[in-house]
Design a protein around this motif. Structure first.
Motif, mmCIF file in Angstrom:
data_model
loop_
_atom_site.group_PDB
_atom_site.id
_atom_site.type_symbol
_atom_site.label_atom_id
_atom_site.label_comp_id
_atom_site.label_asym_id
_atom_site.label_seq_id
_atom_site.Cartn_x
_atom_site.Cartn_y
_atom_site.Cartn_z
ATOM 1 N N LEU A 71 53.817 40.568 42.625
ATOM 2 C CA LEU A 71 55.114 39.994 42.959
ATOM 3 C C LEU A 71 56.108 40.055 42.031
ATOM 4 C CD1 LEU A 71 53.140 36.663 43.492
ATOM 5 C CD2 LEU A 71 54.491 37.773 45.453
ATOM 6 N N MET A 72 55.880 40.290 40.747
ATOM 7 C CA MET A 72 56.999 40.679 39.807
ATOM 8 C C MET A 72 57.565 42.044 40.482
ATOM 9 S SD MET A 72 57.370 38.389 37.404
ATOM 10 C CE MET A 72 58.328 39.347 36.309
ATOM 11 N N GLU A 73 56.895 43.152 40.712
ATOM 12 C CA GLU A 73 57.473 44.185 41.196
ATOM 13 C C GLU A 73 58.435 44.068 42.321
ATOM 14 O OE1 GLU A 73 53.558 46.766 39.718
ATOM 15 O OE2 GLU A 73 54.036 46.687 41.675
ATOM 16 N N ASN A 76 61.550 42.241 40.916
ATOM 17 C CA ASN A 76 62.503 43.053 39.983
ATOM 18 C C ASN A 76 62.826 44.400 40.802
ATOM 19 O OD1 ASN A 76 60.371 45.121 39.623
ATOM 20 N ND2 ASN A 76 59.916 43.962 37.671
ATOM 21 N N GLY A 77 62.326 44.467 42.254
ATOM 22 C CA GLY A 77 62.836 45.692 42.817
ATOM 23 C C GLY A 77 62.176 46.769 42.749
ATOM 24 N N MET A 84 58.776 40.228 51.654
ATOM 25 C CA MET A 84 58.152 40.030 50.219
ATOM 26 C C MET A 84 59.332 39.956 49.164
ATOM 27 S SD MET A 84 55.255 39.073 50.460
ATOM 28 C CE MET A 84 55.102 38.883 48.755
ATOM 29 N N GLN A 85 60.143 40.823 49.169
ATOM 30 C CA GLN A 85 61.253 40.619 48.027
ATOM 31 C C GLN A 85 62.109 39.171 48.004
ATOM 32 O OE1 GLN A 85 62.936 45.004 48.888
ATOM 33 N NE2 GLN A 85 63.445 44.411 46.971
ATOM 34 N N SER A 90 62.154 33.770 44.701
ATOM 35 C CA SER A 90 62.319 32.393 44.425
ATOM 36 C C SER A 90 61.168 31.714 43.663
ATOM 37 C CB SER A 90 62.275 31.559 45.588
ATOM 38 O OG SER A 90 61.287 31.590 46.237
ATOM 39 N N LEU A 91 60.133 32.708 43.195
ATOM 40 C CA LEU A 91 59.101 32.282 42.530
ATOM 41 C C LEU A 91 59.181 32.489 40.884
ATOM 42 C CD1 LEU A 91 56.191 33.852 44.501
ATOM 43 C CD2 LEU A 91 56.999 31.713 44.693
ATOM 44 N N SER A 92 58.779 31.494 40.105
ATOM 45 C CA SER A 92 58.792 31.870 38.661
ATOM 46 C C SER A 92 57.706 32.506 38.147
ATOM 47 C CB SER A 92 58.901 30.282 37.940
ATOM 48 O OG SER A 92 57.669 29.742 38.176
#
Lengths: 108, 112
Positions: A71-73, A76-77, A84-85, A90-92
């Protein structure tokens, strides 16, 4: 005496290490709520993306750390896939950890 | 007699479709040999026990194919996996996907 003392210190730091790890982990109950949108695709057996067409991955029982990283990937692209991006945007970090905690539960 | 004919036909169909699947999606036996390197991180048979690395056993073949191509093409940026996927041919990728997807799994579709 000295050995005993260092054992106590060692035990205490181990306790804090474990407690810290437990705190960092997500909450699966909160994750269930936050995962509502995810389940529109990942909660449908055999669901495929539109174009190009392939199965969205099975995420039930997957490692939580891997899900957070994925999710982090997206956020941050480093990993590109429009749907999925948009979701990850919108997720912390806490949201991701909660969702991952829910997904990673073993099958009951 | 009719039942037997139907059974034979069904078996034939099952074999044919399995073969079609194998041709289209790769060879799991060849994949098993090629997967030895993957085991170092993803665990034997794709049953990863390290939370950094995803469980691959039982994952959808077409998703694994997609992931490996994305690593290879740099759409998914990961230095370790780029190095691994970079050396794989399309056939290697299909074989690996066929192998991992055919393994017994602990993964499941989440409930809505």
């Amino acid at each position: 005496m000295r050995a005993k003392w260092s054992l106590a210190v060692g035990g205490m730091s181990l306790f804090f290490l474990v407690a810290g790890a437990a705190q960092a982990a997500g909450n699966p109950v909160a994750g269930r709520e936050k995962a509502y949108t995810c389940l529109g695709c990942h909660g449908v057996k055999g669901y495929r993306t539109m174009y190009p067409s392939y199965h969205v991955p099975l995420l039930g029982g997957q490692h939580a750390q891997y899900i957070v990283n994925a999710l982090m990937e997206y956020k941050n692209g480093q990993r590109k896939m429009a749907t999925m991006q948009a979701q990850a945007e919108s997720l912390s970090k806490q949201d991701m950890e909660d969702i991952a905690a829910y997904f990673s539960q073993k099958k009951q | 007699m009719k039942g037997l004919a139907v059974a034979v036909f069904t078996c034939g169909l099952a074999v044919a479709s399995t073969q079609a699947w194998a041709i289209k999606h790769g060879d799991p036996v060849a994949g098993a040999k090629k997967a030895q390197t993957c085991f170092a991180c993803h665990g034997k048979g794709g049953h990863s026990t390290n939370a950094m690395y995803p469980i691959l056993a039982g994952q959808y073949a077409d998703y694994i194919i997609r992931a490996l191509h994305d690593y290879k093409d740099g759409i998914r940026q990961n230095p370790i996996m780029r190095g691994m996927a970079g050396s794989l041919s399309d056939k290697d990728i299909q074989d690996l996907a066929a192998y991992f997807s055919s393994q017994p799994t602990t993964l499941y579709t989440l409930k809505r």
